[in-house]
Enzyme design. Structure first.
Site, short mmCIF file in Angstrom:
data_model
loop_
_atom_site.label_atom_id
_atom_site.label_comp_id
_atom_site.label_asym_id
_atom_site.label_seq_id
_atom_site.Cartn_x
_atom_site.Cartn_y
_atom_site.Cartn_z
N GLY A 220 41.92 15.63 0.33
CA GLY A 220 42.60 16.75 0.99
C GLY A 220 41.78 18.02 0.90
O GLY A 220 41.16 18.29 -0.12
N ASP A 361 46.73 20.82 -5.79
CA ASP A 361 47.78 20.35 -6.70
C ASP A 361 47.55 20.78 -8.15
O ASP A 361 48.49 20.81 -8.94
CB ASP A 361 47.86 18.82 -6.67
CG ASP A 361 48.16 18.29 -5.28
OD1 ASP A 361 48.81 19.02 -4.52
OD2 ASP A 361 47.74 17.16 -4.96
N GLN A 495 50.46 25.63 3.06
CA GLN A 495 49.98 25.90 1.69
C GLN A 495 48.48 25.66 1.55
O GLN A 495 47.86 26.19 0.63
CB GLN A 495 50.73 25.02 0.69
CG GLN A 495 52.21 25.30 0.63
CD GLN A 495 52.99 24.21 -0.09
OE1 GLN A 495 52.89 24.08 -1.31
NE2 GLN A 495 53.75 23.43 0.64
N GLN A 866 42.86 49.85 -3.19
CA GLN A 866 42.43 48.76 -4.07
C GLN A 866 43.51 48.34 -5.07
O GLN A 866 43.50 47.22 -5.57
CB GLN A 866 41.17 49.17 -4.83
CG GLN A 866 39.97 49.39 -3.94
CD GLN A 866 38.84 50.08 -4.67
OE1 GLN A 866 38.18 49.48 -5.50
NE2 GLN A 866 38.61 51.34 -4.36
N ARG A 963 34.51 55.10 -21.68
CA ARG A 963 35.87 54.57 -21.57
C ARG A 963 35.89 53.08 -21.23
O ARG A 963 36.52 52.63 -20.27
CB ARG A 963 36.65 55.35 -20.49
CG ARG A 963 36.96 56.78 -20.86
CD ARG A 963 37.40 57.60 -19.66
NE ARG A 963 38.37 56.91 -18.84
CZ ARG A 963 39.69 56.88 -19.07
NH1 ARG A 963 40.18 57.51 -20.13
NH2 ARG A 963 40.50 56.25 -18.26
#
Length: 989
Positions: A220, A361, A495, A866, A963
């Site tokens: 698939g 899956d 899907q 974003q 940071r």
């Protein structure tokens, strides 16, 4: 001497209202060497697609004769013609006559009109074309039966008529003042080097020594397979291999011939954003038979291929491993039958197999995710979010059926991500006798609490504990019995569709590169590997063991050993199932802890907003309420607490629909507790907080450190506190993943896809895209990898003039190899803080200046877009997982204090005591309360979820000025990105 009617034709249009005549004319010009570059059929196309289209056209085809131009040799050794604007002498005065290095190109527009047309047969249209091969053209026209008309014009050799009756003349003179050209070689500049026979022999020998790898997509289709094909192809070429595409899965391997085709670098350009697989996939019956595998062996050996990268599910990988095991017998049989030579036998006596798990899956054991699984999950949550709107409007129930065969991963994760009331998955089947009653109780209880919609997820392999199938119709009937207006939605093959999400692009890319490395590192003694991912780490697992373990899951389900089946799934499957129950089912009061153990837990958002703040808050709240704890939201950050005492208790109905809500429902800002630590302590004491969850970015990390450092002055801060990183920049020390970063990357991938489409339409345009991230290059590096950027600029790798020069060289080379025919757009990714000098605008300006008309540049700044809107599936699932772990951490730390019989009531409240005059933590028993490990940052590091003391991170692992953490865990992304863009090849050279 008569003058020619047209001397420098570049564009003309022929029109007819006869459909048959239109087709005949099209065929006529294509036989002369014209190529169709654009087609149009009247429909509801958008305005930008109609540029240049005549208003009365029913159909148009644009034909182009590409110009003869300067030929250059590319870095890959291929010879390509330069476009006009790149040729020597372009824009010079000498070009006013004609370019000595490029002929004129011609565009013909064929139009089929709906208007009546009156043509003058006595005075037909006439145009003159230049050709450097007049004799070949004359022979071609005679071959197709065209009339050859002698010319009365000295510079025109002859004429003919096209099917529409237009007179087409041909000349060997590019312009009136030029000399006659009789060979295309005139335009080849510099002159093509004549190769000796010895050099040709040497090339053949060198190619024989190259490893030849075939890439197959089988079973698939799954989003991300194309990204895997791209990665394997380019990594193979980079490492000196030849890569072949095996079309239509194993069927192509059996048939051979044109089904096995060598791939070049440019063949896989632009594949990252395309779903499915361009090389096709099929479930091959022939390959299941031994004769089919024998033929496949012959086709591979004939092409010199002895390595196979297979992207597919467990069935495809099982077939590949069987093929490897049989290979020695198969190739020996071919030798015995005389189909291959002894030399071929000795060279290819061993087959190398490497597996990539491509399946929506996510049913392969030994890996956290398979290629395509999260894209499929993304599609499910997107559609269920749409369904939620109508379900809430009509107060309906929806039964949503999802794929997954015998694996419930999609069902489980979509249940978590969509806030479903109930799920049915094969690994944890409900009781045959009780499931209907249980479903009714859960749904009715949620309705009584105020929920207007009901969502039930049913995996296609759902069963009860007696292995009886549970269908969507049965579930619907149960919901109808309790008075709910119920609909069934089967998502089906939608899907599988669409562009792959950011994570699947990343996964397929890094696994594809590692697959090539695995091929090159393989020996006959090494078992065939399958490339897997555990947390954020790419690993290799034995293919046979992974497939066998996967089949064991099905066997365990058949044997009704459901506990074993659950354990055999990936390491977080069982934990995720418990997490789902804790927020959906355990609100029935069955999991309440004793009243003495119930806590007051505070949640605060600190820093810039991200899309995952609300889902994390929802899960932490629902999980805590199910156990009897009280949850308080500190609104509008520490500023709200300090100025207004903004604390609100959260109830079930307050948060139940926050699973798909971006931003911050309780408010967030960058304020810190140090603004007024005393007031913060006052409100903590007033509400008797037993624990604190700080959700946010670097400011949240800083706030936790400040609270931890203030414990000596304010004992109330001795409560367990946890920072849950949530920032698009992913710059919090102690973790390699932050909530919200995946949503941001999905947004960026879509944004860059659109920008690349714009760039490809103009052919000669490059975009420099500026991304956020502060002084952390994570976002830029990841975005560059998943969008196929030619270059990525980050703060960690300083930009200098040489870097920019190399990248412009790469850009120029890419345009050369495209030859104006490839529609793939080019982009550069630039971090907002990458350089104070080489800014986004300056980089774009340098590119534009270096282009000198060959190409141009533009900037694109997505800005706060974003941050995204609705949280991605990965962010929702991880928000659930990490939020519950934060709650458990707070519960465990409090349990140690509240149930310590050796402590007085005051000592339990203070969470420390004095032992011989030494202040000692009531949690850890250590001599300093600051080191009791109850102020932590939760994170994912490597393949583990960790809790790291904030003091340790602050003092040893933080770059305060920039940071961010000192560990640049994303550096490997830059290497892979540079390898696949060609940037690494230039630097190696």
């Amino acid at each position: 001497m008569p003058e020619p009617s047209i001397s420098a034709l570049s564009f003309t249009s022929f029109v007819t209202n006869d459909d048959k005549l239109f087709e005949e004319t099209f065929n006529f010009y294509t036989k002369l060497g014209f190529h169709a570059t654009r087609s149009y059929v009247k429909d509801n196309r958008s305005d930008f697609e109609l540029t240049g289209i005549s208003t009365d056209s029913i159909k148009e085809i644009w034909l182009e004769s590409f110009p003869l131009s300067e030929v250059v040799e590319t870095s890959a050794g291929r010879e390509l013609r330069k476009p006009l604007q790149e040729s020597v002498g372009y824009q010079s005065e000498a070009l006013l006559g004609y370019s000595p290095y490029q002929s004129d190109g011609v565009v013909i527009k064929l139009r089929l009109s709906n208007h009546d047309l009156q043509k003058n047969k006595d005075l037909p249209g006439e145009v003159t074309f230049f050709t450097a091969s007049i004799d070949k053209l004359r022979a071609k026209l005679i071959e197709i039966g065209a009339e050859i008309i002698p010319s009365e014009i000295d510079l025109v050799e002859f004429s003919t008529k096209d099917p529409m009756g237009d007179v087409i003349s041909f000349s060997s003179y590019p312009s009136l003042s030029s000399k006659k050209i009789t060979s295309p070689d005139f335009f080849l500049h510099p002159k093509k080097e004549v190769r000796s026979q010895e050099s040709i022999v040497e090339q053949v020998k060198s190619e024989e020594g190259k490893k030849k790898i075939a890439i197959i997509t089988s079973g698939g289709d799954a989003p991300g397979m194309n990204a895997a094909v791209r990665a394997v192809t380019r990594a193979g070429i980079f490492y000196g291999c030849k890569v072949y595409a095996c079309y239509e899965g194993y069927t192509g391997l059996v048939k051979g011939g044109d089904m096995l085709k060598e791939l070049q670098w440019q063949d896989v350009r632009g594949l990252l954003s395309i779903g499915g697989t361009i090389i096709g996939t099929a479930r091959s019956k022939e390959f299941r038979e031994r004769w089919g595998r024998l033929q496949a062996c012959y086709n591979m050996v004939s092409n010199g291929i002895d390595a196979l990268v297979v992207c597919g599910g467990d069935g495809s990988l099982t077939g590949a491993d069987l093929f490897r095991n049989e290979w020695p017998e198969l190739i020996k049989e071919l030798l015995g039958e005389g189909k291959i030579t002894k030399e071929q036998y000795e060279t290819h006596r061993n087959l190398t197999i490497v597996g990539l798990v491509g399946s929506i899956d996510n049913d392969m054991c030994g890996t956290d995710s398979t290629i395509g699984a999260y894209s499929s999950l993304e599609r499910i949550i997107e559609l269920v979010d749409y369904i939620d709107a109508t379900a809430a409007s009509h107060s309906r129930a929806f039964v949503v059926e999802v794929m997954g065969r015998h694996c419930g991963w999609l069902g489980l994760m979509s249940g978590i991500a969509t806030g479903a009331d109930y799920i049915f998955i094969p690994e944890r089947p409900p009781s045959e006798t009780n499931w209907k009653d249980d479903l009714k109780k859960v749904c009715l209880r949620h309705r009584e609490k105020g929920r207007r919609k009901t969502t039930v997820i049913v995996a296609e392999g759902a069963i009860d504990d007696q292995l009886n199938p549970i269908t969507s119709e049965e579930v619907k009937d149960v919901l109808v019995e309790i008075g709910l207006d119920t609909r069934i939605t089967r998502l089906g093959h939608v899907q599988r569709g669409g562009a792959p999400c950011a994570f699947d692009r990343f996964l397929a890319t890094v696994q594809g590169v590692d697959a090539v490395r695995a091929v090159l590192e393989s020996t006959p003694a090494i078992p065939s590997p399958v490339i897997s991912i555990l947390e954020n780490k790419i690993v290799r697992q034995p293919l046979v063991e992974s497939v066998a373990q996967t089949k064991t899951v099905s066997d365990a389900i058949e044997a009704k050993d459901f506990d074993k089946a659950l354990k055999l799934r990936d390491q977080e499957f069982a934990t995720s199932y418990e997490s789902f129950l804790s927020v959906s089912k355990y609100d029935d009061g069955s999991y309440l802890v004793p009243e003495s153990s119930r806590l007051n837990i505070a949640i605060i958002h600190v820093g810039a907003p991200t899309s995952a703040l609300n889902p994390a808050t929802r899960v932490a709240t629902l999980n805590s309420l199910a156990k009897g704890h009280r949850v308080f939201a500190i609104r509008n950050g520490f500023a709200g607490l300090i100025r207004h005492g903004a604390v609100r208790e959260l109830n079930w109905i307050d948060v139940e629909d926050w699973h798909n809500t971006g931003g911050s429902e309780i408010g967030t800002n960058r304020s810190l507790p140090s603004d007024d630590m005393g007031t913060v302590a006052y409100y903590f004491q007033q509400y008797k907080f037993d624990g604190l969850i700080i959700i946010g970015g670097f400011e949240a990390f800083t706030a936790l450190y400040q609270l931890d450092a203030a414990r000596a002055q304010y004992p109330i801060f001795n409560i367990p506190m946890c920072c849950l990183p949530a920032t698009v920049s992913n710059n919090v020390p102690g973790t390699e993943y932050s909530l919200g970063s995946d949503t941001c990357l999905n947004t960026l991938s879509g944004y860059c896809d659109a920008v690349k489409q714009s760039a490809s339409a103009s052919r000669r345009r490059t975009f420099v895209v500026e991304v956020q991230g502060g002084y952390s290059g994570y976002l830029a590096s990841y975005a560059g990898l998943i969008t196929g950027a030619l270059a990525v600029y980050t703060p960690e790798n300083p930009i200098n003039l040489q870097t920019v020069q190399e990248d412009i060289e790469l850009l120029t080379r890419t345009y050369e190899e495209d030859d104006g025919k490839n529609r793939s757009g080019k982009i550069f990714i630039h971090n907002e803080k990458a350089s104070k000098v080489y800014t986004t605008d300056l980089i774009a300006a340098i590119i534009g200046e270096a282009g000198k008309g060959r190409f141009e540049s533009r900037t694109a700044v997505p800005g706060h877009v974003q941050q995204g809107k609705s949280p991605s599936s990965i962010d929702r699932v991880n928000a659930c997982r990490l939020a519950i772990k934060c709650c458990n951490f707070i519960e465990d730390a409090n349990f140690q204090v509240k149930h310590n019989a050796n402590l007085s009531a005051d000592e339990r409240h203070l969470r420390f005591f004095y032992d011989d005059g030494v202040k000692t933590s009531a949690v850890s028993g250590k001599s300093s309360v600051i080191d009791d490990n109850t102020s932590v940052v939760i994170g994912i590091q490597g393949s583990e979820v960790t809790f790291t003391p904030v003091k340790q991170l602050w003092e040893k692992e933080t770059h305060h000025k920039w940071r961010k953490g000192k560990n640049v865990h994303w550096e490997q992304l830059n290497i892979v990105s540079d390898l696949l863009s060609g940037r690494l090849s230039i630097r190696t050279t």
